[in-house]
Design an enzyme around this catalytic site. Structure first.
Site, PDB file in Angstrom:
ATOM      1  N   LYS A   1      -0.457  63.046 -29.178  1.00 45.63           N
ATOM      2  CA  LYS A   1      -1.676  62.506 -28.588  1.00 45.63           C
ATOM      3  C   LYS A   1      -1.610  60.975 -28.559  1.00 45.63           C
ATOM      4  CE  LYS A   1      -6.696  62.813 -28.590  1.00 45.63           C
ATOM      5  NZ  LYS A   1      -7.924  62.984 -29.340  1.00 45.63           N
TER       6      LYS A   1
ATOM      7  N   ASN B   1      -1.897  58.589 -25.306  1.00 47.44           N
ATOM      8  CA  ASN B   1      -2.853  57.474 -25.272  1.00 47.44           C
ATOM      9  C   ASN B   1      -2.124  56.134 -25.156  1.00 47.44           C
ATOM     10  OD1 ASN B   1      -5.110  59.089 -25.496  1.00 47.44           O
ATOM     11  ND2 ASN B   1      -5.236  58.929 -27.720  1.00 47.44           N
TER      12      ASN B   1
ATOM     13  N   ASN C   1      -3.639  54.293 -22.039  1.00 43.40           N
ATOM     14  CA  ASN C   1      -4.858  53.514 -22.343  1.00 43.40           C
ATOM     15  C   ASN C   1      -4.660  52.009 -22.200  1.00 43.40           C
ATOM     16  OD1 ASN C   1      -5.658  56.073 -23.019  1.00 43.40           O
ATOM     17  ND2 ASN C   1      -6.520  55.529 -24.996  1.00 43.40           N
TER      18      ASN C   1
ATOM     19  N   ALA D   1     -20.731  57.682 -37.531  1.00 36.27           N
ATOM     20  CA  ALA D   1     -21.549  58.594 -36.716  1.00 36.27           C
ATOM     21  C   ALA D   1     -21.793  58.014 -35.329  1.00 36.27           C
ATOM     22  CB  ALA D   1     -22.863  58.878 -37.434  1.00 36.27           C
ATOM     23  N   GLY D   2     -20.706  57.505 -34.712  1.00 37.35           N
ATOM     24  CA  GLY D   2     -20.787  57.083 -33.319  1.00 37.35           C
ATOM     25  C   GLY D   2     -20.785  58.326 -32.431  1.00 37.35           C
ATOM     26  N   ALA D   3     -20.118  58.224 -31.297  1.00 38.28           N
ATOM     27  CA  ALA D   3     -20.136  59.330 -30.342  1.00 38.28           C
ATOM     28  C   ALA D   3     -19.594  60.624 -30.970  1.00 38.28           C
ATOM     29  CB  ALA D   3     -19.303  58.945 -29.116  1.00 38.28           C
ATOM     30  N   MET D   4     -18.403  60.559 -31.537  1.00 41.27           N
ATOM     31  CA  MET D   4     -17.779  61.780 -32.057  1.00 41.27           C
ATOM     32  C   MET D   4     -18.434  62.254 -33.349  1.00 41.27           C
ATOM     33  SD  MET D   4     -15.528  62.856 -29.978  1.00 41.27           S
ATOM     34  CE  MET D   4     -14.320  63.896 -30.773  1.00 41.27           C
ATOM     35  N   GLY D   5     -18.756  61.322 -34.237  1.00 37.82           N
ATOM     36  CA  GLY D   5     -19.423  61.707 -35.479  1.00 37.82           C
ATOM     37  C   GLY D   5     -20.759  62.359 -35.190  1.00 37.82           C
TER      38      GLY D   5
HETATM   39  P1  NAD Z   1     -17.794  55.057 -31.229  1.00 41.61           P
HETATM   40  O1  NAD Z   1     -17.427  53.752 -30.633  1.00 41.61           O
HETATM   41  O2  NAD Z   1     -18.799  55.871 -30.492  1.00 41.61           O
HETATM   42  O3  NAD Z   1     -18.351  54.834 -32.696  1.00 41.61           O
HETATM   43  C1  NAD Z   1     -17.571  54.148 -33.649  1.00 41.61           C
HETATM   44  C2  NAD Z   1     -18.499  53.212 -34.419  1.00 41.61           C
HETATM   45  O4  NAD Z   1     -18.955  52.168 -33.562  1.00 41.61           O
HETATM   46  C3  NAD Z   1     -19.736  53.898 -34.962  1.00 41.61           C
HETATM   47  O5  NAD Z   1     -19.993  53.339 -36.233  1.00 41.61           O
HETATM   48  C4  NAD Z   1     -20.808  53.508 -33.984  1.00 41.61           C
HETATM   49  O6  NAD Z   1     -22.104  53.506 -34.525  1.00 41.61           O
HETATM   50  C5  NAD Z   1     -20.384  52.107 -33.615  1.00 41.61           C
HETATM   51  N1  NAD Z   1     -20.920  51.724 -32.318  1.00 41.61           N
HETATM   52  C6  NAD Z   1     -20.802  52.422 -31.143  1.00 41.61           C
HETATM   53  N2  NAD Z   1     -21.466  51.759 -30.158  1.00 41.61           N
HETATM   54  C7  NAD Z   1     -22.002  50.650 -30.725  1.00 41.61           C
HETATM   55  C8  NAD Z   1     -22.791  49.581 -30.225  1.00 41.61           C
HETATM   56  N3  NAD Z   1     -23.153  49.522 -28.945  1.00 41.61           N
HETATM   57  N4  NAD Z   1     -23.178  48.605 -31.089  1.00 41.61           N
HETATM   58  C9  NAD Z   1     -22.820  48.656 -32.392  1.00 41.61           C
HETATM   59  N5  NAD Z   1     -22.045  49.641 -32.931  1.00 41.61           N
HETATM   60  C10 NAD Z   1     -21.648  50.634 -32.101  1.00 41.61           C
HETATM   61  O7  NAD Z   1     -16.437  55.815 -31.501  1.00 41.61           O
HETATM   62  P2  NAD Z   1     -16.035  57.327 -31.137  1.00 41.61           P
HETATM   63  O8  NAD Z   1     -15.867  57.444 -29.672  1.00 41.61           O
HETATM   64  O9  NAD Z   1     -16.940  58.240 -31.858  1.00 41.61           O
HETATM   65  O10 NAD Z   1     -14.579  57.397 -31.778  1.00 41.61           O
HETATM   66  C11 NAD Z   1     -14.332  57.649 -33.165  1.00 41.61           C
HETATM   67  C12 NAD Z   1     -12.855  58.023 -33.305  1.00 41.61           C
HETATM   68  O11 NAD Z   1     -12.625  59.252 -32.589  1.00 41.61           O
HETATM   69  C13 NAD Z   1     -11.891  56.991 -32.699  1.00 41.61           C
HETATM   70  O12 NAD Z   1     -10.696  56.966 -33.436  1.00 41.61           O
HETATM   71  C14 NAD Z   1     -11.625  57.562 -31.298  1.00 41.61           C
HETATM   72  O13 NAD Z   1     -10.391  57.110 -30.760  1.00 41.61           O
HETATM   73  C15 NAD Z   1     -11.603  59.051 -31.618  1.00 41.61           C
HETATM   74  N6  NAD Z   1     -11.890  59.965 -30.488  1.00 41.61           N
HETATM   75  C16 NAD Z   1     -12.928  59.702 -29.616  1.00 41.61           C
HETATM   76  C17 NAD Z   1     -13.190  60.614 -28.604  1.00 41.61           C
HETATM   77  C18 NAD Z   1     -14.369  60.429 -27.660  1.00 41.61           C
HETATM   78  O14 NAD Z   1     -14.493  61.213 -26.697  1.00 41.61           O
HETATM   79  N7  NAD Z   1     -15.275  59.497 -27.884  1.00 41.61           N
HETATM   80  C19 NAD Z   1     -12.396  61.761 -28.470  1.00 41.61           C
HETATM   81  C20 NAD Z   1     -11.384  62.007 -29.395  1.00 41.61           C
HETATM   82  C21 NAD Z   1     -11.136  61.083 -30.420  1.00 41.61           C
END
Ligand code: NAD
Length: 313
Positions: free
Chosen positions: A188, A192, A196, A8-12
């Protein structure tokens, strides 16, 4: 529908929030305790296209989720690629024989790991153009529109895939059934994989990469390597189409001024990158199919070196 967002980071957080607002029963599962605590205490706080909203969704640490009584119809996987195995182990006891698992991570080949934990007929792969950014624990910034393509891995699961599409569309997530998801996942990953890693090593934005007189040659070689590996698996990638998409990303009027997520992960936030699941997969599959992949290999090694130099690896 009862939905677990696994990662449940950004995308979750985006998907969890939109699905919860559409009255699905959602729980968020993550490994970042500070983020979970903030969501449980203050709700998930979002800047949603300029509007400040708060959504009260239950969030659990993946270490405690096994004790929770929640029988999910659907799990949406949204960890970073290197966190996927540990998340699948954590949620394993919550999966029943009909739980569908949709993987929306960037990168290639996640199904090979998912099928160790999930029956093949329950695995669905997708590709999303939605974006999202975390602004701190429990806070997310959600701007713009996106879309999702998804497909069943196993034959005969088309109806189940369409049920997932409907559930996502109840939340305005703009999903559609794809009859060729592996091709769009490879496309995709190829885009990337061409932009990237190079922006991260060169420490530049996408427009600056495109302005370099060397970019065309390097990118053309990387794209050729992705095409060769895709074609060894009967997955079609159109070189002109991929190159057109990459070139359009150089435009400062589109996303040229943007620093790719890999740059943000490694340079800005000193976090590990997903390189092993983008260019690194091409190298591993190249060994398997005896196809030479020198550009993807060198780029993967350079990123790993930089992870070491920055003390992340
Ligand atoms: P994210 O980095 O936001 O989250 C991933 C995990 O890392 C989560 O468990 C989150 O809680 C943890 N995390 C984030 N920041 C943290 C911190 N400061 N300290 C500790 N833990 C932290 O990842 P995301 O961007 O949600 O990406 C998830 C998947 O979706 C990846 O495969 C990514 O490539 C893909 N994706 C992302 C985007 C985007 O815009 N963000 C778009 C399309 C696909």
């Amino acid at each position: 529908m009862k939905i677990i967002i696994a990662g449940a980071g950004a995308m979750g957080s985006r998907f969890g929030l939109m699905l919860h607002r559409a009255n699905h029963e959602v729980v968020l599962v993550d490994g970042w305790q500070e983020h979970i605590d903030a969501i449980n205490k203050n709700g998930l706080q979002a800047n949603f296209n300029g509007e400040k909203i708060v959504e009260n969704i239950s969030a659990y640490n993946q270490n405690e989720i096994a004790k929770v009584d929640f029988s999910a119809d659907l799990v949406i996987l949204f960890t970073k690629a290197m966190q996927l195995d540990s998340m699948l182990q954590s949620i394993n006891s919550l999966l029943h024989e009909d739980t569908k698992v949709l993987c929306l991570l960037n990168g290639i080949g996640h199904e090979d790991r998912i099928k160790k934990y999930v029956p093949y007929q329950n695995i669905f792969l997708g590709n999303t153009m939605w974006t999202s950014g975390l602004q701190g624990p429990g806070k997310v910034k959600l701007f713009g529109d996106g879309s999702i393509d998804l497909q069943n891995l196993a034959q005969g699961q088309e109806q189940a895939a369409n049920t997932i599409v409907e559930a996502l569309n109840q939340a305005d997530l703009n999903a559609k059934y794809s009859s060729n998801i592996l091709s769009s996942i490879y496309k995709k990953a190829c885009v990337n994989g061409s932009v990237n890693g190079l922006c991260t090593i060169l420490e530049c934005n996408i427009a600056s990469l495109g302005a370099s007189s060397y970019a065309n040659t390097i990118i053309s070689q990387i794209v050729d390597e992705f095409i060769a590996i895709a074609s060894a698996q009967n997955i079609f990638l159109d070189k002109d189409e991929v190159l057109t998409q990459i070139k359009s990303s150089f435009d400062p009027e589109t996303i040229g001024l943007h620093y790719p997520s890999m740059y943000q992960d490694l340079i800005d936030n000193k976090r590990l990158t997903e390189i092993d699941y983008i260019n690194g997969v091409i190298v591993r599959k190249g060994k398997q199919y005896q196809i030479s992949t020198p550009y993807c290999n060198f780029l993967t090694e350079l990123i790993h070196s930089k992870e070491e130099i920055l003390g992340v690896r």
